[in-house]
Design an enzyme around this catalytic site. Structure first.
Site, PDB file in Angstrom:
ATOM      1  N   GLU A 230      -4.165  13.184  -2.438  1.00 42.71           N
ATOM      2  CA  GLU A 230      -3.582  13.805  -1.240  1.00 42.71           C
ATOM      3  C   GLU A 230      -2.359  13.055  -0.729  1.00 42.71           C
ATOM      4  OE1 GLU A 230      -4.859  15.470   3.201  1.00 42.71           O
ATOM      5  OE2 GLU A 230      -6.318  14.353   2.003  1.00 42.71           O
ATOM      6  N   LYS A 246      -7.830  20.454   2.492  1.00 39.12           N
ATOM      7  CA  LYS A 246      -9.075  20.857   3.146  1.00 39.12           C
ATOM      8  C   LYS A 246      -9.658  21.988   2.322  1.00 39.12           C
ATOM      9  CE  LYS A 246     -10.184  18.219   6.321  1.00 39.12           C
ATOM     10  NZ  LYS A 246     -11.361  17.411   5.969  1.00 39.12           N
TER      11      LYS A 246
END
Length: 453
Positions: A230, A246
């Site tokens: 990420e 997410k």
């Protein structure tokens, strides 16, 4: 900026030599590992830093002033920011103490080694008086021979029953309006046997789970091993981008199951809602440092495939206002909303009240800052790239520790969330003890209920 191309056999050979050097040198390595995600393309390595600093102060303003001062004094910086530093930035007094983890680790360099995976070229950049020294160091070092030794056991700090109880507590807080989404984590620990080094662990992870924001950073009393997928944010001149994750599913055990899990994630209203909440949060955070009207969502809930996992990823871009210090951006964005939840400040307080220990570096950030870019065809504009320190372990005094977890919303199912946290731990646990099934013999990727632990 001075540059010298090096004759390197391959990126794998280069990383092997660097990891061998870790036994005698203080290595700072950021490696996209050839993983083509989020525009990642470089291996960036700093050796023999001009200065190394670890900061832990109760006054966050003093810390960020020192960060600004130091990163402006050298062309290149590699750093870690602990999640706990984010609490201080947001004026949250934590009930936990972690005296071992620095708020900020900074390594300052006049010269960097860079491998560009796009063109398979390796070069030294910066102070040319250092080039001969570093080239000789590399050429005289053999690649690391990965150890066959594994840790005997990996332990969860929080039982499954307690994790489910924590989720129930968050549900009550959502019903009361205190939070909409809370990122809940729990620590995983392992004692490393003699013969198993952080360099071995990183080597295994790079081979089995190449990630776009991998890192191997030796600090004064600890070593950071990260396989983060990420991006927190990147800066290229005046452009800033954030790419929050997410929504997660494990990879399947065969092609049919893999396809089923991917389709399930794409169609999940719950996971999409989680992602959109964090996109809105980050749009607001970026708006605090970007030109009015410049913040835009480039991609919403795109699927990314990784060796052990699927993720939903979004990308937000904006144009930075002129005259900002790096600390202004940190104050606006740190810590990343994807690992706090929303709204950010109240949810960070909730996390501190529910989680049983300090997060330390886990859920913080790792990255670099190049004051004048990398020079030449790599550009002369200011560059920075920071990952979110997920899938990130810290090895200190022969103990490896990392946190795993996920975002809890009102329709989160406790067993599903616990399974997701195990899926996220799979690669790191595999690098430590060979296979997550040594920890959880009944653990399966197809939704089987995990054992009590």
């Amino acid at each position: 900026m001075n540059q010298r191309k090096l004759n390197i056999k391959s990126a794998n050979d280069l990383v092997g030599r660097l990891l061998r050097l870790a036994a005698s040198e203080e290595l700072c390595l950021l490696d996209s590992a050839g993983a083509k995600y989020a525009g990642s393309r470089f291996l960036i390595c700093g050796l023999r830093a001009a200065e190394r600093i670890e900061i832990c102060s109760p006054n966050a303003s003093d810390t960020v002033r020192l960060v600004d001062e130091k990163i402006s004094s050298h062309p290149f910086s590699i750093f870690t920011f602990s999640y706990d530093f984010g609490l201080k930035l947001q004026n949250i007094e934590s009930r936990h103490r972690n005296v071992a983890e620095p708020d900020v680790f900074l390594a300052l360099f006049d010269c960097l080694l860079i491998h560009d995976y796009d063109c398979s070229e390796t070069r030294l950049i910066g102070d040319s008086s250092r080039f001969d020294e570093i080239e000789e160091l590399l050429s005289s070092t053999d690649p690391l021979a990965e150890s066959p030794i594994f840790a005997d056991d990996v332990k969860m700090d929080v039982s499954r029953a307690d994790y489910l109880a924590d989720i129930a507590s968050i549900h009550e807080l959502i019903r009361s309006g205190s939070t909409y989404q809370t990122n809940l984590t729990h620590p995983v620990r392992a004692d490393l046997p003699a013969g198993l080094t952080p360099a071995d662990i990183f080597s295994r992870l790079r081979r089995t789970n190449p990630a776009p924001f991998s890192a191997y950073i030796q600090r004064t009393e600890s070593t950071v091993v990260s396989t983060s997928p990420e991006r927190f944010f990147s800066i290229d001149g005046s452009i800033i981008e954030a790419s929050p994750i997410k929504g997660t599913r494990p990879r399947g055990t065969d092609a049919a199951e893999d396809k089923r899990l991917r389709v399930e994630l794409e169609a999940s209203e719950k996971d999409r809602a989680e992602n959109v909440m964090i996109v809105d949060l980050l749009r607001n955070d970026l708006g605090r440092v970007c030109e009015f009207g410049s913040v835009a969502v480039l991609e919403l809930c795109a699927i990314e495939e990784h060796p052990t996992i699927f993720h939903l990823v979004s990308t937000i871009r904006g144009s930075l206002r002129q005259g900002l210090e790096f600390s202004d951006i940190l104050r606006a964005l740190f810590p990343c909303g994807s690992i706090t939840g929303a709204p950010k400040i109240s949810t960070m307080n909730i996390i501190d009240s529910i989680e049983r220990s300090s997060r330390g570096l886990s859920m913080g950030a790792i990255g670099y800052y190049a004051r004048d870019g990398f020079g030449g065809d790599l550009g002369t504009a200011t560059r920075a790239d920071l990952s979110v320190a997920i899938r990130t372990m810290v090895v200190r005094a022969r103990e490896a520790v990392f946190n795993v977890g996920g975002g809890i919303v009102i329709d989160s199912e406790g067993d599903d969330e616990y399974r997701e946290s195990l899926a996220k731990a799979r690669a790191l646990i595999g690098a430590l003890c060979g296979d997550i099934r040594r920890l959880f013999p009944d653990y399966a990727l197809n939704g089987t209920r995990p054992p009590d632990s």
